[in-house]
Design an enzyme around this catalytic site. Sequence first.
Site, PDB file in Angstrom:
ATOM      1  N   GLU A 291       0.900  -1.131   0.078  1.00  0.00           N
ATOM      2  CA  GLU A 291      -0.086  -0.092  -0.122  1.00  0.00           C
ATOM      3  C   GLU A 291       0.684   1.094  -0.031  1.00  0.00           C
ATOM      4  OE1 GLU A 291      -3.468   0.037   2.961  1.00  0.00           O
ATOM      5  OE2 GLU A 291      -4.398  -1.607   1.502  1.00  0.00           O
TER       6      GLU A 291
ATOM      7  N   GLU B  58      -5.047  -8.660  -1.632  1.00  0.00           N
ATOM      8  CA  GLU B  58      -5.885  -8.390  -0.227  1.00  0.00           C
ATOM      9  C   GLU B  58      -7.223  -8.078  -0.479  1.00  0.00           C
ATOM     10  OE1 GLU B  58      -4.609  -5.750   2.813  1.00  0.00           O
ATOM     11  OE2 GLU B  58      -2.430  -6.158   2.450  1.00  0.00           O
TER      12      GLU B  58
HETATM   13  C1  BGP Z   1      -4.311  -3.119   4.453  1.00  0.00           C
HETATM   14  C2  BGP Z   1      -3.409  -3.814   5.002  1.00  0.00           C
HETATM   15  C3  BGP Z   1      -3.176  -4.676   6.032  1.00  0.00           C
HETATM   16  C4  BGP Z   1      -4.553  -5.064   6.544  1.00  0.00           C
HETATM   17  C5  BGP Z   1      -5.911  -4.672   5.765  1.00  0.00           C
HETATM   18  C6  BGP Z   1      -7.054  -4.640   6.689  1.00  0.00           C
HETATM   19  O1  BGP Z   1      -4.523  -1.807   4.601  1.00  0.00           O
HETATM   20  O2  BGP Z   1      -2.190  -3.669   3.958  1.00  0.00           O
HETATM   21  O3  BGP Z   1      -2.154  -4.767   6.726  1.00  0.00           O
HETATM   22  O4  BGP Z   1      -4.600  -4.954   7.964  1.00  0.00           O
HETATM   23  O5  BGP Z   1      -5.603  -3.377   5.296  1.00  0.00           O
HETATM   24  O6  BGP Z   1      -7.523  -3.486   7.487  1.00  0.00           O
HETATM   25  P1  BGP Z   1      -7.498  -3.530   8.876  1.00  0.00           P
HETATM   26  O7  BGP Z   1      -6.525  -4.505   9.785  1.00  0.00           O
HETATM   27  O8  BGP Z   1      -7.287  -2.239   9.608  1.00  0.00           O
HETATM   28  O9  BGP Z   1      -8.983  -4.118   9.042  1.00  0.00           O
END
Ligand code: BGP
Length: 488
Positions: A202, A384
């Site tokens: 990201e 993701e």
């Molecule tokens: C993305 C990241 C992850 C992950 C995901 C979900 O931004 O790359 O590391 O955590 O989001 O977000 P969250 O954990 O805040 O629900």
Amino acid sequence: MSRLPEGFLWGGATADFQYEGGFNEGGRGLLSHDYETDGSVENPRHHTMKMNDGSIIRPKSSFFRADNVPEEAEPVFLEDEYYPSHRAVDFYHHYKEDIELMAGMGFNVFRFSICWSRIYPTGDEEFPNEEGLKFYDDVIDELEKYGMQPLITICHDELPMALALKYNGWASRHVIDCYVKYCKTLFERYGDRCKYWLTFNEINAVRGFGPCGTRESDGYTRYLGAHNMFVASAKAVKMGHEMMKGSMFGAMYAMSELYPATCKPEDMFHHMQERRENWYFIDTMARGYYHPYVKEIWNHHHVGTLDISEEDKKILFAGQLDFVSFSYYRSNTTKAGDPWFNVGGSSNPYLENTPWGWPIDALGLRYCMNEIYDRIQKPIFIVENGLGAIDEADEHGYVEDDYRIDYLQKHLSAMADAINIDGVDCIGYTMWAPIDLVSLSTGEMKKRYGFIYVDMDDKGHGTLKRTKKKSYNWMKHIIETNGEALDE
Ligand code: BGP
């Protein structure tokens, strides 16, 4: 119609500081995230830092992406605080069990991030930490045992703490050299066992939060940090291609600001401008040069002049990415007058939200895939996607997560349509996160994503026992039919 191309990569994605733990084992150094507390939406997580006079400050916007943290402030651990990265859900000691569980769903790929400070504890050492390298050897051995290949994130929103404190993180070009040295070590060690690499996670979040480890977050620091990361990524890609025949490099982008709030021309125009802030990262890294519109972005953020040398331009061009990968959880809407980095976005009356207020929009995934592929004709990889939800486990740890099945069914169908109907070249899908782990944004445990339940609460209490949820067998069936079962 939903059957996916042969060889499609199916798997899950994780990040070290949310999953791995073992923060003071195996010679690992401290990481920017280690000083970050747990939190919630109402009570955001913060860092704990000490001033010269002994007083404690708690910068809300964390030190790994700083918010004008005073020069004298030093990170400190406090007895009465809980720091989730220290144990996370302890992949460090459970990796065999976890990989076996993932293999049980038929995964053929597993995305994980290497903890930079496990390999170079301060980032500055001349030689790597052998124990750290050995840990990831063991992980890859285990993956290979089940026919899974690794997808390695080299840097997932993190920095060895020492590089933040000593050099002001990505504001310094010295950190580029440290990163390249770290990459060389990884390529030498794992190059014959890993084809797919992500240089940064990201990376476009830098536009809003600032780069890792800098004490300031003004426009100049943000875009200077981003430039240094572009150069670091391009150097790694070029070196990786030379060292590892057939290697494929991507970087990962968060892609949620999808829609203008209305068709009012001002909203449409604003949306284009905001969208370009994400293209800024993808265009520069995938095409290898800065585009004319970047001047408007720099003006908007009061960056002033970024002096891009001819040498850097050559490096960017020589280190273009091979594929574009992205995270997709939700869509956002944006309208004239909104800030250009509007994480929550305006609400969308056509969509339902998760308990964390994230709009659920499966068609948005198909939209996004098309949008990226139309612009950059390189393969794409969804690295993701998933649903953070509150799971109620029974006394055995079993969760009947039909809502997760519903979310994934719709998103995977949208993905299959983008591939089969729209002709998007998508090589794989790694679901976030196959096993429950700590939330990045809130530091909670109760925001769960997994097919596998982990017995642990927001303060780290629990047995860490792993239990398959209902969605586990559902996903297994989708993978064993290579997507055909999406139509059932
Ligand atoms: C993305 C990241 C992850 C992950 C995901 C979900 O931004 O790359 O590391 O955590 O989001 O977000 P969250 O954990 O805040 O629900």
